[in-house]
Design a protein around this motif. Structure first.
Motif, mmCIF file in Angstrom:
data_model
loop_
_atom_site.group_PDB
_atom_site.id
_atom_site.type_symbol
_atom_site.label_atom_id
_atom_site.label_comp_id
_atom_site.label_asym_id
_atom_site.label_seq_id
_atom_site.Cartn_x
_atom_site.Cartn_y
_atom_site.Cartn_z
ATOM 1 N N SER A 909 -9.088 -7.011 165.947
ATOM 2 C CA SER A 909 -9.861 -8.173 166.637
ATOM 3 C C SER A 909 -10.698 -8.796 165.484
ATOM 4 C CB SER A 909 -10.299 -8.255 167.693
ATOM 5 O OG SER A 909 -11.160 -7.257 167.980
ATOM 6 N N LEU A 910 -11.297 -7.779 164.700
ATOM 7 C CA LEU A 910 -12.190 -8.306 163.625
ATOM 8 C C LEU A 910 -11.631 -8.458 162.188
ATOM 9 C CD1 LEU A 910 -15.288 -5.990 164.836
ATOM 10 C CD2 LEU A 910 -14.888 -8.458 165.413
ATOM 11 N N LYS A 911 -10.337 -7.789 162.028
ATOM 12 C CA LYS A 911 -9.696 -7.974 160.740
ATOM 13 C C LYS A 911 -8.235 -8.406 160.949
ATOM 14 C CE LYS A 911 -10.275 -5.258 157.147
ATOM 15 N NZ LYS A 911 -10.363 -4.186 156.746
ATOM 16 N N VAL A 912 -7.978 -9.755 160.819
ATOM 17 C CA VAL A 912 -6.571 -10.517 161.124
ATOM 18 C C VAL A 912 -5.683 -10.612 159.889
ATOM 19 C CG1 VAL A 912 -5.456 -12.090 162.393
ATOM 20 C CG2 VAL A 912 -7.447 -11.624 163.093
ATOM 21 N N GLN A 913 -4.476 -10.114 159.948
ATOM 22 C CA GLN A 913 -3.794 -10.215 158.812
ATOM 23 C C GLN A 913 -2.470 -11.028 158.805
ATOM 24 O OE1 GLN A 913 -1.375 -7.003 156.607
ATOM 25 N NE2 GLN A 913 -3.444 -7.280 155.503
ATOM 26 N N GLU A 914 -1.823 -11.976 158.240
ATOM 27 C CA GLU A 914 -0.792 -12.891 158.611
ATOM 28 C C GLU A 914 0.002 -13.028 157.229
ATOM 29 O OE1 GLU A 914 0.956 -17.065 160.521
ATOM 30 O OE2 GLU A 914 -1.246 -16.211 160.938
ATOM 31 N N VAL A 915 1.450 -12.751 157.143
ATOM 32 C CA VAL A 915 2.032 -13.365 156.146
ATOM 33 C C VAL A 915 2.509 -14.840 156.264
ATOM 34 C CG1 VAL A 915 4.323 -13.292 154.687
ATOM 35 C CG2 VAL A 915 3.106 -11.210 155.730
ATOM 36 N N VAL A 916 1.863 -15.808 155.361
ATOM 37 C CA VAL A 916 2.108 -17.261 155.691
ATOM 38 C C VAL A 916 2.877 -17.652 154.533
ATOM 39 C CG1 VAL A 916 0.648 -19.406 155.547
ATOM 40 C CG2 VAL A 916 -0.239 -17.195 156.227
ATOM 41 N N ARG A 917 4.280 -18.404 155.248
ATOM 42 C CA ARG A 917 5.280 -19.049 154.264
ATOM 43 C C ARG A 917 4.994 -20.523 154.459
ATOM 44 N NH1 ARG A 917 7.398 -14.406 157.100
ATOM 45 N NH2 ARG A 917 8.288 -12.969 155.520
ATOM 46 N N GLY A 918 5.874 -21.221 153.508
ATOM 47 C CA GLY A 918 5.781 -22.459 153.255
ATOM 48 C C GLY A 918 4.395 -23.089 152.648
ATOM 49 N N VAL A 919 3.549 -22.136 151.881
ATOM 50 C CA VAL A 919 2.684 -22.825 151.394
ATOM 51 C C VAL A 919 2.706 -23.566 150.134
ATOM 52 C CG1 VAL A 919 1.168 -20.550 152.162
ATOM 53 C CG2 VAL A 919 2.024 -20.733 149.889
ATOM 54 N N LYS A 920 1.838 -24.323 149.596
ATOM 55 C CA LYS A 920 1.497 -25.041 148.305
ATOM 56 C C LYS A 920 1.855 -24.171 147.288
ATOM 57 C CE LYS A 920 -1.580 -28.327 150.574
ATOM 58 N NZ LYS A 920 -2.844 -29.210 150.241
ATOM 59 N N PRO A 921 3.033 -24.183 146.469
ATOM 60 C CA PRO A 921 3.125 -23.386 145.388
ATOM 61 C C PRO A 921 2.066 -23.729 144.025
ATOM 62 C CG PRO A 921 4.687 -25.008 145.316
ATOM 63 C CD PRO A 921 3.934 -25.308 146.673
ATOM 64 N N LEU A 922 0.765 -23.179 144.248
ATOM 65 C CA LEU A 922 -0.163 -23.170 143.364
ATOM 66 C C LEU A 922 -0.586 -22.073 142.466
ATOM 67 C CD1 LEU A 922 -2.793 -24.864 145.819
ATOM 68 C CD2 LEU A 922 -1.259 -26.043 144.467
ATOM 69 N N PRO A 923 -0.750 -22.580 141.275
ATOM 70 C CA PRO A 923 -1.209 -21.489 140.123
ATOM 71 C C PRO A 923 -2.752 -20.787 140.914
ATOM 72 C CG PRO A 923 -0.923 -23.315 138.997
ATOM 73 C CD PRO A 923 -0.843 -23.717 140.451
ATOM 74 N N ILE A 924 -2.972 -19.623 140.148
ATOM 75 C CA ILE A 924 -4.098 -18.728 140.708
ATOM 76 C C ILE A 924 -5.256 -19.651 140.512
ATOM 77 C CG2 ILE A 924 -5.360 -16.736 140.628
ATOM 78 C CD1 ILE A 924 -2.966 -16.357 142.007
ATOM 79 N N PRO A 925 -5.459 -20.300 139.559
ATOM 80 C CA PRO A 925 -6.870 -21.022 139.339
ATOM 81 C C PRO A 925 -6.891 -22.382 140.312
ATOM 82 C CG PRO A 925 -5.889 -20.625 137.041
ATOM 83 C CD PRO A 925 -4.896 -20.404 138.191
ATOM 84 N N GLU A 926 -6.010 -22.910 140.704
ATOM 85 C CA GLU A 926 -5.700 -23.924 141.756
ATOM 86 C C GLU A 926 -6.024 -23.480 143.045
ATOM 87 O OE1 GLU A 926 -2.652 -26.912 141.410
ATOM 88 O OE2 GLU A 926 -2.592 -26.785 139.171
ATOM 89 N N MET A 927 -5.392 -22.252 143.331
ATOM 90 C CA MET A 927 -5.901 -21.792 144.570
ATOM 91 C C MET A 927 -7.125 -21.220 144.717
ATOM 92 S SD MET A 927 -3.953 -20.435 147.507
ATOM 93 C CE MET A 927 -2.202 -20.145 146.892
ATOM 94 N N ALA A 928 -7.734 -20.870 143.672
ATOM 95 C CA ALA A 928 -9.169 -20.717 143.776
ATOM 96 C C ALA A 928 -9.897 -21.840 144.000
ATOM 97 C CB ALA A 928 -9.669 -19.619 142.465
ATOM 98 N N SER A 929 -9.500 -22.865 143.303
ATOM 99 C CA SER A 929 -10.393 -24.110 143.591
ATOM 100 C C SER A 929 -10.239 -24.477 144.995
ATOM 101 C CB SER A 929 -9.808 -25.291 142.469
ATOM 102 O OG SER A 929 -10.033 -24.695 141.317
ATOM 103 N N LEU A 930 -9.028 -24.399 145.668
ATOM 104 C CA LEU A 930 -8.893 -24.676 146.955
ATOM 105 C C LEU A 930 -9.654 -23.922 147.955
ATOM 106 C CD1 LEU A 930 -7.259 -26.162 149.208
ATOM 107 C CD2 LEU A 930 -5.581 -24.222 149.172
ATOM 108 N N LEU A 931 -9.880 -22.698 147.670
ATOM 109 C CA LEU A 931 -10.578 -21.888 148.147
ATOM 110 C C LEU A 931 -12.209 -22.259 148.368
ATOM 111 C CD1 LEU A 931 -8.970 -18.414 148.080
ATOM 112 C CD2 LEU A 931 -8.969 -19.928 150.007
#
Length: 1041
Positions: A909-931
């Motif tokens: 319950s304290l650590k949750v994991q999920e495979v997310v599909r249909g995400v925006k196809p972003l490069p790693i730097p843009e994904m970091a900017s989103l976070l």
């Protein structure tokens, strides 16, 4: 107050100071709070010394920023103690720990009243100080009469009367009804005759507050204020302790002059003459000296005198003297004095017949643009913008263009906008205007908004004599080796439309124009590619006689872009390719753009929305519209130059606004729907509910002839999808679904209501877009319709938030029956300040909102507001951008700390994991900017796989305090549309909510757009709304209403 005898308190303070980090401090504080709580449970065994010591410790812990939610009864009980040491501690700590809404205060009202009406002056001062600090409606109703008696009593010492005046001021601000205006007018006149300057200064503060709400009732006090200023100016009977660096009581002088600004005018000739003599003496006797403290005091008096001179509309000679004095200030070396001189000279622009005098200092103002201090440069820019007119526009604009080369990035956008507006308003001829805008784009292309080049295209289109000149200038800029993309857009558009006018000039044949434009094609973005392709079609049409080689080159480009990834470019390429094979029919379809209807510039509106109030209103204009509500009312500011603004223009605080005309609910005259393209730009299609059922790719659609001034510029509508971004991907849908999906461009997510609205007044902005912007920013426009604009500014600290709602009346008539209510979800505690019933014409109301986050949740609060304009009652429910990541603070952890927590939270319950599909196809730097935009700090190096990211943040809430959150994102380099998301924290609810919140921002949800169906169909009833519509918390809450 001697604390040296309390050894336990001294030891505790030393322990706190010796803590090496925040964690040690928190543990020591928790230990002490536990000890205090235990001792308070056995209160009978506590001596007076111990009770005082523990209460002092509670105050110190409160000052450190920790919540002290117990011991209030013990603190309040000390107020009733018979001895001074206990009573002093009780009053001081109660003033700091408790607010006006605390129930414990009711227990001591009688004790405080007995101390106020008693004969012990020390107890009176303690009680008045606490009441003045806390305020509150109950205190004002119970104690105000006694405080008034102390103030007007001749037997009380001045120190008590001073505190009584300030205490009554606080009570009056909380509850204006405590002061009877009819009886207090004569009393205030008597108090203003007070000889003690300490009492008089406190009374003057009270008087300023009284006249700000009702100046008419205090006309008999006006001569008294003038007499006080005469006494100060002549330095008569001024004690040495109230003389500050040779200036007699500067604070009293400032308050007296501010009070006079609330009276419309001074009709008594003798009082007016005496006042002008005082002002003349202040103006003549103020100069810049080396002593900083004396400068500060004398300048405070001087600038208030300048405001009073402007308010009284003094003679031109005195105005000239004021400007000359400010001219000295802007020439000195001290930056603070230069800043004040520039700022007050901007205020002087509000006075008629002064602008020509200010122009004499234009050279010195231009020199201030090169000052090392950015604040001085900003004030100089604002002053140049305000003083510009036809006579000096050319010189000022040229200086601004020259300054653009060296200006810092923080100023370039504002600088470019103001230069463009001045060039448009005061251009000696249109060719000069075109030159200025093209230079502007060339020098500061990144900071030139699309509205600027839309406007120059509109001018060129509407003036035939300008078309060949503009096309020739665009051809010259294309010869440059390095060119900004905005310049490529403008040049491609102008040469496509009017390049045929240059056919007889050297290097301007259609083939040469095509070649020079085509050289830029590989380096530009999709929005520019769309304009260039349209330009190719225009060039092909205007090539007479036809050039077979050129035609083959252009058709090859069309063919190549038929499979382009951007659907907008793909559609243009296909249609232009087919049209080019029709021969003469191409000329009919791609006819020259028609003239745009004349309308107010969108640049002026944008400047008003983003403008800082550099030339503040004089005090009378600002304060005469204040109301008794605790909300703050700010009057609209008229422009310095040009005609008065329209009724829907209101100068607000600095909030960037992109007013895009979109309408919602039952009927939409115009909707931002992708329509058939013509002449290189999408054309707006008017419709009333019915859906387009037949494709018409080659039909000529005339643009609307007119549109309300509050809507966006027509050229921005025509070129907006081209210049900003490509259209979203098409989604297959039935005609009924297409109708339903586009029926409300305002957006169900932001306009939090599910039922149909019957409002006759509709929003003129995309409310969903505004909501999304405010989710990532802390200030901006939340909602706007033809009558009102609602802005928002927010500050966040730990689990607390403070929002200010700016409600601006855009009309010349008041908005009545104003009501605002916030409907918070269960995880928020929201306090909304009182809302005035009326917004005056062209004024702005500021309503503070306090927010406390209780726990993690994705639900949002809803603002339910309504008002009446004329006979129309307007009501709307809006989602407030109080979202989960506002309470996140990014932090960086070392690998040891990160893995220690990561391994600790292995519980499911304290650590949750999920495979997310249909995400925006972003490069790693843009994904970091989103976070990072979600306040999650990405820590490189923690995960050895370069395709993975690890982020950390601290979540603040009242239940979890500061909770650490860890996030891991594992991407698939072969398929960027899916990833694995892992979230861990010490709270089960926080882990789930944060995981879902991040998931919502990662998934790409395409927007539906209207596509012409293959054949006409009968209108169908819209299908029931899908279930996913009701997953939105704000929409669910609004639906329950």
């Amino acid at each position: 107050m001697a604390l040296s005898g309390m050894r336990g308190l001294s030891v505790f303070i030393s322990d706190i100071r010796n803590c090496h980090n925040k964690e040690q401090e928190r543990l020591r504080v928790d230990k002490e709070l536990g000890n205090i709580r235990t001792r308070f449970k056995n209160e009978k065994g506590l001596s007076h010394y111990e009770k005082k010591k523990y209460v002092w410790k509670m105050l110190y812990i409160h000052m450190l920023g920790y919540d002290v939610d117990f011991g209030h009864m013990e603190t309040v009980s000390l107020i009733s103690a018979p001895k001074y040491p206990e009573k002093q501690v009780g009053y001081i700590v109660t003033s700091c720990l408790l607010n006006e809404n605390n129930d414990f205060l009711r227990m001591v009202i009688n004790t405080v009243r007995n101390d106020i009406i008693g004969r012990n002056e020390t107890y009176q001062c303690l009680a008045l100080t606490m009441v003045g600090n806390i305020g509150g409606k109950e205190f004002s109703e119970s104690l105000a009469p006694d405080v008034q008696k102390l103030l007007i009593s001749s037997s009380c010492r001045p120190v008590v009367r001073k505190k009584a005046a300030l205490c009554l001021l606080r009570l009056y601000r909380k509850n204006p009804d405590v002061v009877n205006i009819d009886g207090w007018s004569d009393r205030m006149a008597q108090l203003l005759d007070e000889r003690d300057l300490g009492v008089l200064t406190s009374v003057m503060s009270l008087f300023v507050s009284l006249v700000s709400n009702n100046a008419e009732a205090y006309w008999n006090c006006l001569p008294k204020c003038v007499r006080i200023l005469e006494r100060m100016a002549r330095n008569q009977d001024i004690p040495q302790e109230y003389t500050y660096y040779g200036i007699p009581s500067p604070w009293l002088q400032v308050k007296a002059m501010r009070a006079l600004q609330y009276f419309p005018t001074i009709e008594d000739p003798s009082a007016r003459r005496a006042l002008f003599e005082v002002l003349q003496r202040i103006l003549m006797g103020t100069d810049v000296v080396k002593n900083v403290n004396k400068n500060n005091a004398s300048h405070a008096v001087l600038f208030e005198a300048l405001a009073l001179v402007m308010h009284l509309d003094a003679e031109k000679e005195m105005m000239s003297q004021c400007v000359a004095l400010l001219g000295k200030f802007i020439a000195v070396r001290e930056p603070n004095i230069r800043y004040l001189g520039l700022e007050n000279m901007s205020r002087m622009l509000l006075v008629t017949d002064v602008q020509d005098i200010i122009k004499r200092h234009q050279a010195q103002i231009i020199t201030s643009l090169k000052d090392p201090d950015i604040s001085i440069r900003r004030r100089a820019l604002d002053l140049l913008y305000g003083m510009c007119d036809v006579t000096n526009a050319k010189e000022i604009v040229e200086e601004l263009l020259q300054y653009l080369n060296t200006a810092e990035f923080a100023m370039r956008e504002e600088l470019a906008l103001k230069a463009a507006i001045l060039a448009e308003k005061f251009a000696p001829n249109l060719s000069w205007y075109v030159d200025v805008i093209l230079q502007l784009i060339d020098k500061a292309g990144d900071f030139v908004s699309d509205d600027i080049w839309y406007r120059v295209v509109q001018f060129v289109t509407n003036n035939e004599d300008l078309q060949a000149y503009a096309a020739a200038k665009a051809r010259e800029y294309l010869d440059k080796p390095a060119l900004h993309e905005t310049m490529v857009k403008v040049s491609a558009y102008l040469l496509g439309e009017y390049g045929h006018l240059l056919a007889q000039r050297p290097s301007c044949s259609p083939k040469e124009l095509f070649t020079i434009i085509n050289d830029r094609l590989p380096t530009v973005s999709s929005s520019t590619v769309a304009i260039i392709i349209s330009a190719y079609a225009k060039i092909l049409m205007h090539t007479q006689p036809p050039d077979a080689g050129l035609q083959q080159q252009i058709l090859a480009i069309f063919k190549k872009h038929e499979s382009y990834i951007d659907v907008e470019i793909q559609q243009r390429a296909v249609e232009y390719f087919e049209l080019s094979r029709k021969g003469p029919a191409l000329a009919d379809v791609l006819a020259e753009m028609p003239k745009f209807p004349e309308r107010e510039s969108a640049l002026l509106k944008k400047a008003e929305d983003a403008e800082v109030d550099t030339a503040e209103q004089s005090a009378i204009k600002l304060r005469s519209q204040q109301q008794s509500s605790s909300a703050i009312v700010v009057a609209a500011q008229p422009p310095v130059n040009g005609p008065a603004p329209a009724a829907n223009h209101l100068t607000l605080v600095k909030m960037p606004s992109q007013n895009i005309a979109e309408e919602s609910n039952v009927i939409h005259e115009e909707t931002a729907v992708e329509a058939p393209k013509e002449n290189g730009a999408p054309v707006e299609v008017q419709r009333n509910v019915e859906i387009i059922t037949e494709p018409a790719p080659v039909s000529k659609v005339e643009p609307p002839a007119s549109r309300p001034a509050s809507q966006a510029d027509l050229l921005a509508d025509l070129l907006g999808p081209l210049a900003i971004e490509g259209p979203p991907a098409a989604v297959e849908q039935t005609p009924a679904q297409g109708l339903e999906a586009n029926q409300s461009p305002v957006g169900d997510l932001a306009l939090a209501t599910l039922e149909d609205q019957s409002n006759s007044v509709q929003p003129i902005v995309n409310v969903e877009e505004k909501f999304n912007i405010l989710c990532t920013k802390d200030s901006g426009v939340l909602y706007e319709d033809p009558n009102i604009q609602i802005g928002l500014k927010a500050e966040w600290r730990a689990h607390h938030g403070r929002l200010i709602l700016f409600l601006g009346n855009k009309n010349t008539s008041p908005l009545l029956s104003l009501r605002a209510l916030i409907l918070p979800p269960s995880h928020f505690k929201v306090e909304l300040s009182s809302v005035p019933d009326t917004i005056p014409p062209r004024a702005q109301v500021q309503i503070p909102v306090e927010v406390t986050n209780l726990r993690a949740s994705r639900d949002v609060a809803v603002l339910d507001f309504s008002y009446k304009h004329g006979a129309a009652l307007v009501n709307a429910k809006l989602r407030l951008p109080i979202v989960l990541h506002k309470f996140l603070q990014p932090i960086t952890l070392s690998p040891e700390d990160f893995f220690a927590h990561w391994k600790t939270w292995n519980v499911q319950s304290l650590k949750v994991q999920e495979v997310v599909r249909g995400v925006k196809p972003l490069p790693i730097p843009e994904m970091a900017s989103l976070l990072l935009s979600l306040h999650l700090a990405v820590t490189p190096g923690l995960d050895t796989n370069p395709n993975n990211m690890v982020a950390c943040a601290t979540f603040f809430s009242e239940t979890t305090n500061a909770a650490l959150c860890l996030v891991r994102v594992e991407t698939d380099p072969q398929d960027r549309s899916q990833l694995r998301l892992t979230v861990a924290s010490g709270d089960q609810n926080l882990t789930f909510e944060l995981k879902e919140y991040i998931k919502e921002h990662l998934i790409d949800i395409p927007r539906a757009r209207v596509a012409p169906p293959p054949a006409p169909q009968q209108p169908q009833m819209p299908p029931a709304a899908p279930a996913t519509t009701y997953n939105d918390p704000g929409a669910m809450l609004a639906g329950l209403l």
